[in-house]
Structures are given as C-alpha cells and as structure tokens.
Design an enzyme around this catalytic site. Structure first.
Site, PDB file in Angstrom:
ATOM      1  N   GLU A  12     -29.231 -34.718 -57.596  1.00 49.25           N
ATOM      2  CA  GLU A  12     -29.117 -33.735 -56.984  1.00 49.25           C
ATOM      3  C   GLU A  12     -29.823 -34.648 -55.909  1.00 49.25           C
ATOM      4  O   GLU A  12     -30.982 -35.191 -55.439  1.00 49.25           O
ATOM      5  CB  GLU A  12     -29.097 -32.555 -57.523  1.00 49.25           C
ATOM      6  CG  GLU A  12     -29.826 -32.168 -56.117  1.00 49.25           C
ATOM      7  CD  GLU A  12     -30.429 -30.385 -56.875  1.00 49.25           C
ATOM      8  OE1 GLU A  12     -29.817 -30.148 -57.550  1.00 49.25           O
ATOM      9  OE2 GLU A  12     -31.121 -29.821 -56.450  1.00 49.25           O
ATOM     10  N   ALA A  46     -29.232 -20.423 -49.091  1.00 50.81           N
ATOM     11  CA  ALA A  46     -28.949 -19.112 -49.897  1.00 50.81           C
ATOM     12  C   ALA A  46     -28.296 -19.102 -48.633  1.00 50.81           C
ATOM     13  O   ALA A  46     -28.296 -18.979 -47.273  1.00 50.81           O
ATOM     14  CB  ALA A  46     -30.732 -18.809 -49.458  1.00 50.81           C
ATOM     15  N   ASP A 103     -28.699 -17.069 -53.830  1.00 49.64           N
ATOM     16  CA  ASP A 103     -29.420 -16.300 -53.309  1.00 49.64           C
ATOM     17  C   ASP A 103     -29.159 -16.273 -52.130  1.00 49.64           C
ATOM     18  O   ASP A 103     -27.977 -16.412 -51.060  1.00 49.64           O
ATOM     19  CB  ASP A 103     -31.242 -16.993 -53.179  1.00 49.64           C
ATOM     20  CG  ASP A 103     -31.236 -17.655 -54.788  1.00 49.64           C
ATOM     21  OD1 ASP A 103     -31.432 -16.728 -55.581  1.00 49.64           O
ATOM     22  OD2 ASP A 103     -31.939 -18.650 -54.606  1.00 49.64           O
ATOM     23  N   HIS A 144     -33.641 -17.766 -66.847  1.00 52.12           N
ATOM     24  CA  HIS A 144     -33.814 -17.628 -65.317  1.00 52.12           C
ATOM     25  C   HIS A 144     -34.888 -16.661 -64.991  1.00 52.12           C
ATOM     26  O   HIS A 144     -34.677 -15.409 -65.588  1.00 52.12           O
ATOM     27  CB  HIS A 144     -32.662 -16.715 -64.811  1.00 52.12           C
ATOM     28  CG  HIS A 144     -32.077 -17.204 -63.100  1.00 52.12           C
ATOM     29  ND1 HIS A 144     -32.374 -15.718 -62.695  1.00 52.12           N
ATOM     30  CD2 HIS A 144     -30.997 -17.492 -63.115  1.00 52.12           C
ATOM     31  CE1 HIS A 144     -32.277 -16.307 -61.414  1.00 52.12           C
ATOM     32  NE2 HIS A 144     -31.570 -17.084 -61.500  1.00 52.12           N
ATOM     33  N   PHE A 211     -42.142 -24.592 -56.562  1.00 50.68           N
ATOM     34  CA  PHE A 211     -41.295 -24.895 -57.115  1.00 50.68           C
ATOM     35  C   PHE A 211     -40.880 -24.147 -57.912  1.00 50.68           C
ATOM     36  O   PHE A 211     -40.262 -22.919 -58.061  1.00 50.68           O
ATOM     37  CB  PHE A 211     -40.751 -25.742 -57.709  1.00 50.68           C
ATOM     38  CG  PHE A 211     -39.981 -27.205 -56.099  1.00 50.68           C
ATOM     39  CD1 PHE A 211     -40.196 -26.563 -54.228  1.00 50.68           C
ATOM     40  CD2 PHE A 211     -39.840 -27.972 -55.613  1.00 50.68           C
ATOM     41  CE1 PHE A 211     -39.396 -27.151 -53.282  1.00 50.68           C
ATOM     42  CE2 PHE A 211     -39.385 -28.881 -54.372  1.00 50.68           C
ATOM     43  CZ  PHE A 211     -39.695 -27.871 -53.131  1.00 50.68           C
ATOM     44  N   HIS A 261     -29.820 -35.447 -65.585  1.00 44.16           N
ATOM     45  CA  HIS A 261     -29.638 -35.268 -63.802  1.00 44.16           C
ATOM     46  C   HIS A 261     -31.084 -34.907 -63.319  1.00 44.16           C
ATOM     47  O   HIS A 261     -31.726 -33.996 -63.352  1.00 44.16           O
ATOM     48  CB  HIS A 261     -29.055 -33.521 -63.762  1.00 44.16           C
ATOM     49  CG  HIS A 261     -28.714 -33.265 -62.726  1.00 44.16           C
ATOM     50  ND1 HIS A 261     -27.560 -33.513 -62.176  1.00 44.16           N
ATOM     51  CD2 HIS A 261     -28.702 -32.288 -62.093  1.00 44.16           C
ATOM     52  CE1 HIS A 261     -27.263 -33.262 -61.255  1.00 44.16           C
ATOM     53  NE2 HIS A 261     -28.244 -32.090 -60.217  1.00 44.16           N
TER      54      HIS A 261
END
Length: 282
Positions: A12, A46, A103, A144, A211, A261
């Site tokens: 990513e 976002a 978001d 989440h 984070f 990932h």
C-alpha cells in the site's frame, strides 16, 4: 509451501503531496519491485480529499509495471461521483479496486453521501461494472473501532463479501491469534474469499501509537515498553521492529495466511528488511 499455494504479496502507498513526495513514492516503488507484488494499492483521503492524487499515483505505479488498485470510498460521494470515478478507471484499464466506507473529513458534518456502508459500495460497483473489477474490502481482526461488538463487526464483513467482494485486506495487528480467530469465525459464516493480513512495519514509536489509537489496533504492552525504552534510538527501534514483524509474518505464513499486504508508508526499507528476513527474496 508448494508453488501451487504460494502466498501473494501486495503493498500500500499513499498519494504524494508534493514533488519530493512524488520522488519518494517512485523510489520506494522501484525498490519494492523486488518483492514482485501481485498488486499495489493507493489510499484515498477522507471524503475523497485525494481523489486526483490517488488517480495520479495509480498512473505512476502502473507506468512502473505494477498492477495498481485505487482505494475508493463512498463517504461524501454521490452515485454519479462514484460512477464517473469507476468509468475513468475502467477507461484506463484498471482492473482492481479497494472498496471502503471511508471517513468523513473534519468539518464535513453529517453529509455521508448516498451510500452509507461499504457493502452498498461493493453492490454498486458490481451493478455498474459487472465483473470488470477485482474488489478488495477491509477486515478488522481486532474489531472496527466504531463497531458495537465483535459479532456485529463480523456481520458487516460478511455482508461486504456477500455483496460481491473477491478478497479482503485486514487492518494491521501484532497478535496473530486475533487474525486466525477472525478467519475461523468468518469461514464459519460461509466466507471463502482470501483474507490477507495487513502488515505495519515498526519504525517510529509515537507514529505507531498514534495510528493504532485511531484505527483500534492493539500494540501489545511488551512491545510498547520495549519501544519506550529505546527512546530516540531510531536504529534500535527499526531493528527491534524488523524482528517483531518478521516473526509475526512467519507465524502467519506458516499457519496458512494467503499472503501479506505491507503498509509501506511510502518507504521501502522496513518492508524489504522484513522480506529479506523471511528468506523470500531471491
């Protein structure tokens, strides 16, 4: 591990904000080509705040020979907005997207857009484009942060898969048991798509804690204490981080994870160090 079930690795990146960032992205991507990633993904700010930047970064990475998957968020977007984005990517030959709720940016208020949840976005993509796109969705082994409870969170994930997702990428974690427990519970509900663990290299103590606070990822107490003990010793933090993350990755792969990932943060050094320690680099 036989060749027939070789793990798939992906990366990513985020859209650069300036020329220096663009150069750093290209440099990191070229270095990371050693991993021969199955694909790379590019984040989406976002409320779509990096829409143009995401598309530009996707082009840059595709020009380097990478199969690039833009993140696509439905928050703050109309169906027509999403339709235009999908058509533009389709016109450029992009075949993979990462579908997320996303978001709201600060100050946007309650304008969540016409689609409220990621499963609705997945359904919309399928309705608009059929099987053109390979769709990745997010998974949260440690729940989440806005979910009511683990069972409700799992139900949301199952809904995304049933809506047409092809695979999932997890939020990063440092407890392998959380990942395997999530996969077991998802499979018990009929999920049969690959659930690829997301891997966050450890290079900066305060950044990692910030984070993790935002996304609900648990940093085990022993890791936090060791990082705090290193203080400003960046070299020791990086060496410790490589050891911790390599062991995590090895445990995941040895026990059947379909791949890894890497959240690169547009830097290649830490992911490559983990990769080399896994003895996966020829």
């Amino acid at each position: 591990m036989s060749d027939s079930i070789s793990p798939a690795f992906s990366l990513e990146f985020f859209p650069p904000r300036d020329l220096a960032g663009q150069e750093r992205l290209v440099r990191a991507a070229k270095q990371m080509l050693a991993i021969q990633p199955k694909y790379v993904s590019v984040t989406f700010g976002a409320g779509g705040s990096t829409r143009a930047g995401t598309a530009d970064a996707v082009r840059t990475l595709r020009n380097l020979g990478c199969d690039a998957a833009p993140h696509l968020s439905c928050v703050g977007a109309t169906r027509q907005d999403l339709r235009e984005i999908l058509q533009a990517y389709k016109n450029e030959g992009v075949r993979r997207v990462v579908a997320l709720r996303g978001d709201l940016p600060s100050g946007m208020g309650g304008d969540a857009g016409e689609l409220r949840y990621a499963n609705e976005l997945v359904s919309f993509i399928r309705e608009e484009t059929g099987d053109w796109f390979h769709i990745e969705v997010a998974a949260y082994p440690e729940m989440h942060p806005q979910a009511a409870n683990p069972s409700a969170d799992l139900d949301h994930f199952v809904a995304k898969v049933k809506a047409g997702a092809d695979a999932a990428i997890t939020q990063y974690f440092f407890n392998a048991d959380a990942y395997f427990d999530f996969v077991d519970r998802a499979q018990a509900k009929g999920v049969d798509v690959p659930i690829v663990p997301g891997i966050m290299p450890i290079t900066n103590h305060t950044q990692l804690l910030r984070f993790s606070e935002m996304c609900g990822a648990e940093v085990p107490r022993w890791i936090r204490l060791r990082l705090a003990e290193f203080g400003d010793d960046k070299a020791s933090i990086r060496a410790f981080g490589v050891d911790v993350v390599t062991e995590l990755c090895q445990t995941l792969l040895d026990n059947g994870a379909p791949g890894l990932h890497f959240y690169t943060l547009n830097h290649a050094e830490a992911p490559l160090a983990v990769w080399k320690d896994l003895s996966l680099l020829d």
